[in-house]
Design a protein around this motif. Structure first.
Motif, PDB file in Angstrom:
ATOM      1  N   PHE A  42      84.222   9.809  23.934  1.00 60.13           N
ATOM      2  CA  PHE A  42      83.507   9.170  25.039  1.00 60.13           C
ATOM      3  C   PHE A  42      82.018   9.070  24.719  1.00 60.13           C
ATOM      4  N   ALA A  50      80.569   8.845  21.840  1.00 58.41           N
ATOM      5  CA  ALA A  50      80.329   7.784  20.859  1.00 58.41           C
ATOM      6  C   ALA A  50      80.442   6.406  21.505  1.00 58.41           C
ATOM      7  N   ILE A  51      81.480   6.222  22.327  1.00 48.62           N
ATOM      8  CA  ILE A  51      81.690   4.908  22.934  1.00 48.62           C
ATOM      9  C   ILE A  51      80.540   4.543  23.865  1.00 48.62           C
ATOM     10  N   ILE A  52      80.050   5.515  24.602  1.00 47.66           N
ATOM     11  CA  ILE A  52      78.982   5.224  25.557  1.00 47.66           C
ATOM     12  C   ILE A  52      77.649   5.032  24.844  1.00 47.66           C
ATOM     13  N   PHE A  53      77.465   5.754  23.734  1.00 45.44           N
ATOM     14  CA  PHE A  53      76.172   5.664  23.042  1.00 45.44           C
ATOM     15  C   PHE A  53      76.058   4.417  22.160  1.00 45.44           C
ATOM     16  N   LEU A  54      77.147   4.077  21.492  1.00 49.77           N
ATOM     17  CA  LEU A  54      77.092   3.004  20.486  1.00 49.77           C
ATOM     18  C   LEU A  54      76.464   1.684  20.952  1.00 49.77           C
ATOM     19  N   SER A  78      84.435   3.925  29.626  1.00 51.88           N
ATOM     20  CA  SER A  78      84.576   3.566  28.218  1.00 51.88           C
ATOM     21  C   SER A  78      85.385   2.290  28.058  1.00 51.88           C
ATOM     22  N   ILE A 118      83.248  -0.671  28.911  1.00 54.43           N
ATOM     23  CA  ILE A 118      82.272  -0.914  27.852  1.00 54.43           C
ATOM     24  C   ILE A 118      82.934  -1.550  26.634  1.00 54.43           C
ATOM     25  N   LEU A 119      84.153  -1.113  26.324  1.00 49.15           N
ATOM     26  CA  LEU A 119      84.806  -1.575  25.096  1.00 49.15           C
ATOM     27  C   LEU A 119      85.405  -2.977  25.193  1.00 49.15           C
ATOM     28  N   PHE A 135      74.807   4.110  13.041  1.00 53.23           N
ATOM     29  CA  PHE A 135      75.254   5.149  13.967  1.00 53.23           C
ATOM     30  C   PHE A 135      75.911   6.292  13.217  1.00 53.23           C
ATOM     31  N   GLN A 194      74.387  10.204  12.937  1.00 52.45           N
ATOM     32  CA  GLN A 194      75.088  11.193  13.759  1.00 52.45           C
ATOM     33  C   GLN A 194      74.639  12.634  13.504  1.00 52.45           C
TER      34      GLN A 194
END
Lengths: 302, 277
Positions: A103, A105-109, B22, B25-26, B260, B264
């Protein structure tokens, strides 16, 4: 040469690039910009002194007010989303459990994505008629289709909605703030029988107020400068428009349009100063408000 | 027992909430990606084909190589990498001055640094444009790169906050060994400051990578555009190849993903520094 004198000179020498930069790219352009507000200049002819007429022109233009309202809607809308949803999501992500890394990663990307690419990506989502993805969802739910980007007054809300995709940049800062809280506060609260929700607004929120304050001010300043999203969404930008009936005008977009389409440097400088003054005022208001609400803050931030 | 049960329903709620967020967003990313593999005819088919068949991977080669999209990619990389080197080095040196030396008006100056961080740059945009135009710097990368030599307020602030937490004893030992100030900065301070420098590099890289306003006003030759602006002017050669534009968008996203993954390791460490204040 004494060690103190040497230290003084060395220190001044090391910070001198900043001083030079501040004069060259800070003070000097601002002074010129103040002068420009009183002249008409289009690069071709000599600058001509016109007194206050640039101010009168800009402040009487309906486009200026539209840009101002749009900018304020975007600024407050997105700041509210970043602040409220940002903190909630950060608090949720602070605990480690199933999938929290995914979550995170998905929110930050998406917050790393170029603004123009994000806006172009959203084009097919907010597309008109039956081809827009969102409209297809609406028709599945039996609701009428919308002209998201061309209906005046609606496009600006699309930009506010897009701030969901930039949520990550605030979340990551809040997350770091929450992780920096001494765990013994949470343990003490738990022993006293505080639920997760109570811990959130009795421990987390008060302890990260300085971070909230800083991030909100930066968010507001960023919001006031919104440009690339509006530019990309107004598909007319290549021919000189700012969206249907200027519905996508923002202050920076207006400044760009005045300076680089109309070649009216004086009026553009007036808009630049307007952005400057509004930023200053809003920052001051937030500082004032925060002093009233701040519970710990000062002792925490050394 | 009751507390435990309460926690559990709370956790389920949190999980569902994050999963929904999520998902929302995706979806556009997935839609973009699958659409980029289609022909126009496939793209305008309703209902949506989520898994395109056939999948046109050749779209990617066509846009990247034949339509020369790699030029934008290279320009962006060059601009961002140069900005990182110039801005991080200069800001680090200036921060060293603020953190380690006593000189007149130091604190007043540092307050000005913080204040400039909060002011919008648009007010000085027009004069700077005129200035760069008059010295013939338009249509070059100079207006975008030269100002970086003078440090950025945000980085000076960030790095200085980190430097003041470093122990002075090491500096002093180095001084006794006969190290000059510059050598202490390079050999003693910089190696200790790696996390904050990496985060700073990340910020500068992103700011440059995302900048639209600067390149838009200073550059007019399209082959010099960085990705963010090149994408705006990217049009497919034939009117019935809209999906090629989607391919261009996906290509523009890929470096972000690489970036990214690379960052990390340092991100969590670094952002904590950002909050030390």
């Amino acid at each position: 040469m004494g060690i103190e004198r040497r230290e003084k000179l060395a220190g001044l020498l090391f910070v001198s690039p900043w001083m030079v930069g501040f004069l060259l790219f800070g003070i000097f352009p601002m002074a010129v910009s103040a002068y420009l507000t009183f002249v008409k200049w289009d690069f071709l002819r000599e600058p001509r002194w016109v007194g206050l007429s640039n101010y009168v022109e800009v402040f009487q233009s309906p486009i200026f007010y539209k840009a101002m309202v749009n900018t304020l809607i975007i600024t407050f809308g997105s700041s509210l989303i970043y602040l409220v949803l940002g903190v909630i999501v950060a608090a949720m992500l602070a605990k480690d459990y199933l999938g929290s890394n995914v979550f995170r990663a998905i929110i930050f990307l998406p917050s790393l994505v170029i603004g123009t690419a994000l806006a172009m990506m959203m084009g097919p989502v907010f597309g008109n008629g039956k081809y827009g993805l969102l409209n297809q969802v609406l028709s599945m739910l039996g609701m009428p289709n919308q002209s998201w980007l061309t209906e005046p007054g609606q496009a600006v809300w699309v930009i506010v909605g897009m701030s969901f995709w930039y949520l990550g940049s605030s979340v990551i800062i809040y997350l770091a703030g929450i992780k920096g809280i001494d765990p013994s506060y949470f343990e003490a609260a738990m022993i006293d029988g505080a639920t997760g929700l109570q811990q959130f607004y009795k421990v987390t929120i008060p302890l990260i107020t300085p971070v909230l304050l800083f991030q909100t001010i930066m968010g507001i300043i960023g919001g006031l400068q919104v440009f690339d999203l509006a530019l990309t969404l107004s598909s007319e930008f290549k021919t000189g428009g700012m969206g249907n009936d200027n519905s996508l005008a923002t202050l920076v977009f207006y400044l760009y349009s005045l300076a680089f389409r109309d070649y009216d440097m004086g009026s553009a400088a007036v808009v630049g100063w307007t952005i400057f003054i509004i930023s200053l005022l809003l920052s001051m208001v937030i500082f004032r408000l925060s002093r009233r609400f701040q519970l710990f803050g000062e002792e925490e931030s050394k | 027992m009751r507390i435990k049960k309460g926690l559990k329903t709370g956790e389920v709620f949190v999980f569902l909430f994050l999963a929904l967020l999520s998902f929302v967003i995706l979806v556009p990313f997935v839609y973009l990606f699958t659409s980029s593999l289609k022909t126009n005819a496939q793209y305008f088919k309703i209902p949506i084909e989520w898994i395109p068949s056939p999948a046109l991977w050749s779209n990617y080669y066509y846009v990247f190589v034949d339509l020369k999209f790699y030029v934008y990619m290279w320009n962006s990389t060059f601009l961002a990498a140069s900005s990182v080197v110039l801005s991080v080095l200069s800001s680090s040196l200036i921060a060293y001055g603020f953190a380690r030396f006593r000189f007149p008006y130091r604190n007043a100056m540092f307050i000005v640094v913080i204040a400039t961080m909060m002011l919008p740059s648009q007010v000085s945009m027009i004069p700077l444009f005129i200035y760069f135009k008059s010295i013939g710097w338009l249509d070059s990368y100079k207006p975008l790169l030269v100002p970086q030599l003078f440090g950025s307020a945000y980085l000076i602030f960030l790095i200085r906050q980190f430097y003041i937490t470093l122990p002075r004893e090491v500096d002093e030992a180095a001084t006794i060994d006969g190290c000059g100030y510059l050598r202490i900065w390079w050999h003693v301070i910089m190696p200790q400051a790696k996390p904050v420098l990496v985060v700073s590099a990340l910020f500068v890289f992103l700011a440059s990578w995302k900048d639209v306003f600067g390149p838009l006003i200073y550059l007019s030759d399209r082959s010099a555009y960085p990705l963010a602006v090149g994408l705006l002017y990217f049009t497919s050669p034939t009117s019935n190849a809209y999906t090629l534009i989607l391919v261009a968008i996906v290509i523009a996203l890929i470096p972000t993903l690489l970036f990214f993954i690379l960052s990390q390791k340092y991100l969590n460490k670094g952002v904590n520094i950002a909050n030390l204040k």
